[in-house]
Design a protein around this motif. Structure first.
Motif, short mmCIF file in Angstrom:
data_model
loop_
_atom_site.label_atom_id
_atom_site.label_comp_id
_atom_site.label_asym_id
_atom_site.label_seq_id
_atom_site.Cartn_x
_atom_site.Cartn_y
_atom_site.Cartn_z
N TYR A 13 0.81 -1.21 0.00
CA TYR A 13 0.00 0.00 0.00
C TYR A 13 0.84 1.27 0.00
N GLU A 14 2.16 1.14 0.08
CA GLU A 14 3.03 2.32 0.08
C GLU A 14 2.80 3.13 -1.18
N HIS B 91 -9.15 -3.09 -0.68
CA HIS B 91 -9.83 -2.19 -1.62
C HIS B 91 -9.38 -0.73 -1.42
N PHE B 92 -9.34 -0.27 -0.17
CA PHE B 92 -9.05 1.14 0.12
C PHE B 92 -7.55 1.47 0.22
N GLY C 289 -1.83 0.76 9.56
CA GLY C 289 -2.48 -0.46 10.05
C GLY C 289 -2.03 -1.68 9.25
N ARG C 290 -1.93 -2.80 9.94
CA ARG C 290 -1.56 -4.06 9.30
C ARG C 290 -2.82 -4.82 8.96
N HIS C 291 -3.04 -5.04 7.69
CA HIS C 291 -4.23 -5.76 7.26
C HIS C 291 -3.80 -6.92 6.41
#
Length: 139
Positions: free
Chosen positions: A47-48, A131-132, A137-139
């Motif tokens: 996500y970076e 999706h977002f 946060g770690r997801h």
């Protein structure tokens, strides 16, 4: 709210988003400061560089009929994210600790699910985060 909840914080202004994330990252790097409060981990490598307006995605488990506390206490969880919870060690965005002087408008979206099985809640959180592409946060 009695049931499981999924929630996220988002910000519309991209410049203020970048400023907020920079403040959060700088705060995270100064863990040895007095009064430090635990904040979410940096976003996943995947996500970076995300251009998402979503800052954080989270869940709150509903308590149901079998416990004395019959609600999910989503208000308490949001209080932790705002930074007004009494314990420093409880992880949350802790916005008041590093962004109190920043003029921002955050939108909080909360969805409550009735009849959602416990084992689906984390899967739902991961799918929404994927999706977002939130900034922490770690997801």
């Amino acid at each position: 709210m009695k049931n499981h909840c999924l929630y996220w914080f988002e910000i519309e202004d991209k410049e203020k988003r970048d400023t907020l994330i920079e403040l959060l990252n700088n705060y995270r790097e100064n863990k040895n400061n007095e009064g430090y409060r635990n904040v979410p981990a940096k976003a996943l490598k995947a996500y970076e560089g995300s251009q998402s307006n979503v800052i954080y995605v989270g869940i709150r488990t509903g308590k149901g009929e079998k416990t004395k506390q019959k609600h999910s206490n989503i208000a308490g969880r949001i209080n932790q994210h705002l930074g007004y919870y009494g314990t420093d060690a409880t992880q949350g965005l802790q916005l008041s600790s590093y962004a109190s002087g920043l003029d921002i408008n955050l939108t909080l979206k909360v969805f409550e699910f009735s009849n959602l099985r416990d084992d689906y809640l984390k899967l739902l959180e991961k799918a929404v985060a994927r999706h977002f592409k939130p900034h922490c946060g770690r997801h």
